[in-house]
Enzyme design. Structure first.
Site, PDB file in Angstrom:
ATOM      1  N   SER A  75      76.758 -52.584 -39.966  1.00 54.87           N
ATOM      2  CA  SER A  75      78.099 -52.105 -40.324  1.00 54.87           C
ATOM      3  C   SER A  75      78.894 -53.051 -41.210  1.00 54.87           C
ATOM      4  O   SER A  75      79.991 -52.695 -41.646  1.00 54.87           O
ATOM      5  CB  SER A  75      78.910 -51.804 -39.056  1.00 54.87           C
ATOM      6  OG  SER A  75      78.454 -50.617 -38.450  1.00 54.87           O
ATOM      7  N   LYS A  78      80.346 -51.623 -44.394  1.00 52.48           N
ATOM      8  CA  LYS A  78      81.645 -50.960 -44.543  1.00 52.48           C
ATOM      9  C   LYS A  78      82.659 -51.818 -45.301  1.00 52.48           C
ATOM     10  O   LYS A  78      83.656 -51.286 -45.791  1.00 52.48           O
ATOM     11  CB  LYS A  78      82.172 -50.568 -43.161  1.00 52.48           C
ATOM     12  CG  LYS A  78      81.342 -49.453 -42.524  1.00 52.48           C
ATOM     13  CD  LYS A  78      81.579 -49.316 -41.035  1.00 52.48           C
ATOM     14  CE  LYS A  78      80.649 -48.244 -40.470  1.00 52.48           C
ATOM     15  NZ  LYS A  78      80.487 -48.336 -39.016  1.00 52.48           N
ATOM     16  N   SER A 136      84.950 -49.589 -36.413  1.00 56.39           N
ATOM     17  CA  SER A 136      83.707 -49.415 -37.177  1.00 56.39           C
ATOM     18  C   SER A 136      83.271 -47.957 -37.213  1.00 56.39           C
ATOM     19  O   SER A 136      82.093 -47.641 -37.049  1.00 56.39           O
ATOM     20  CB  SER A 136      82.586 -50.298 -36.584  1.00 56.39           C
ATOM     21  OG  SER A 136      81.566 -50.522 -37.532  1.00 56.39           O
ATOM     22  N   LYS A 253      84.717 -58.490 -40.440  1.00 58.96           N
ATOM     23  CA  LYS A 253      83.944 -57.305 -40.033  1.00 58.96           C
ATOM     24  C   LYS A 253      82.689 -57.704 -39.272  1.00 58.96           C
ATOM     25  O   LYS A 253      81.985 -58.641 -39.651  1.00 58.96           O
ATOM     26  CB  LYS A 253      83.548 -56.471 -41.260  1.00 58.96           C
ATOM     27  CG  LYS A 253      82.847 -55.155 -40.927  1.00 58.96           C
ATOM     28  CD  LYS A 253      83.817 -54.149 -40.341  1.00 58.96           C
ATOM     29  CE  LYS A 253      83.113 -52.894 -39.820  1.00 58.96           C
ATOM     30  NZ  LYS A 253      82.412 -53.114 -38.529  1.00 58.96           N
TER      31      LYS A 253
END
Length: 315
Positions: A75, A78, A136, A253
């Protein structure tokens, strides 16, 4: 719990060199020499397969480990999704996007982490950025890719958006990065990057005020027009446990995958100095991120980890 017209809405959280003088000449002591060698070696005991530290102001490498080895990023993908959206010329962050059934079907099919979007709700681009970067949400990522891609079907629009991600990577000098996904769920194992490339991306992304505001948020409450004409309140918490735990943490993140392992791109700001870090495939990503930041700031921090609210995706 949030409520919509009396009905409960699930709450998501969505994780010095000393010297001594002799005969007017500075001669390093044995202790100072040892300290210098330790500093040159970087933080000790970092278990990440790949890691990187960047002094954000001068854009200067502080330390690296396996920084150019291509690895899956889950993820962390992203981050680039957000950058492509925010770098779109004339982007309207208040534009409303209607949640399609296709986004919910995608979550059901892929098993990806979700912002728990509801069909027919109208969220702004800004709100979708929160839904994507905090819990997320793969549904929020798909909504953004579908909105900012081109073509006459969702499949074509999301594919064109992924092409934009790769073009942006090239423009940023991320020469060992390739995207085949808007959220990190890779069907062909062609979604990879390096620790060095992610530091480049983070350096660029932190130049955007909206990005900085979103990724430093531990949690958020967002109200959106619901499909039934009422108002729905979304509650999202960041999966990044550094936020609210490590003094000065400002993002960025997390990512977790079977091949990627546990990953995080992180940043902290102390005394006006911002340091960016990356760890890829690291079972101890949070303790290691702390060690790396402490080494960069020449300090030692005692951390009490923030507990994520129940229901927060474990990304």
């Amino acid at each position: 719990m949030g409520r919509l017209g009396g009905k409960a809405v699930r709450r998501w959280g969505a994780a010095v060199i000393a010297s001594t003088a002799a005969l007017s000449v500075a001669v390093p002591t044995a202790t100072a020499q040892a300290t210098a060698r330790t500093a040159a070696a970087g933080p000790s005991g970092i278990q990440a397969k790949s890691a990187y530290l960047l002094d954000n102001g001068p854009n200067k490498q502080l330390w690296a480990k396996g920084a150019d080895t291509k690895r899956q990023m889950a993820s962390i993908t992203k981050m680039m999704t957000a950058v492509v959206v925010l770098d779109t010329r004339g982007v309207n962050l208040d534009k409303k996007v209607t949640v399609r059934q296709a986004y919910l079907d995608y979550i059901e099919r892929s098993g990806g982490s979700a912002a728990d979007l509801k069909k027919g709700d109208k969220l702004t681009v800004r709100q979708l950025l929160y839904g994507m970067l905090l819990p997320s949400g793969c549904d929020a990522a798909m909504a953004l890719a579908d909105t900012f891609g081109t073509g006459n079907t969702t499949a074509k629009r999301t594919a064109s958006f992924i092409s934009k991600m790769n073009k942006k990577a090239d423009a940023l000098g991320m020469s060992r990065t390739h995207y085949d996904s808007f959220d990190g769920i890779s069907d062909h194992n062609a979604n990879y990057t390096t620790a060095r490339d992610l530091a480049k991306l983070a350096h660029h992304a932190l130049g955007n005020a909206t990005f900085r505001t979103v990724v430093k948020s531990k949690d958020t409450e967002q109200k959106a027009p619901a499909a039934n004409g009422r108002t729905r309140t979304y509650y999202w918490s960041s999966t990044n446990k550094l936020l609210g735990s490590y003094n000065g943490a400002i993002g960025i993140k997390t990512g977790t995958g079977s091949q990627a392992g546990k990953c995080i791109v992180f940043a902290a700001k102390r005394g006006g100095r911002t340091v960016i870090g990356v760890v890829l495939n690291d079972a101890k990503r949070y303790p290691d991120a702390t060690k790396m930041l402490d080494w960069a700031y020449h300090t030692r921090t005692q951390v009490t980890w923030r507990k994520l609210p129940a229901g927060t995706p474990q990304d």
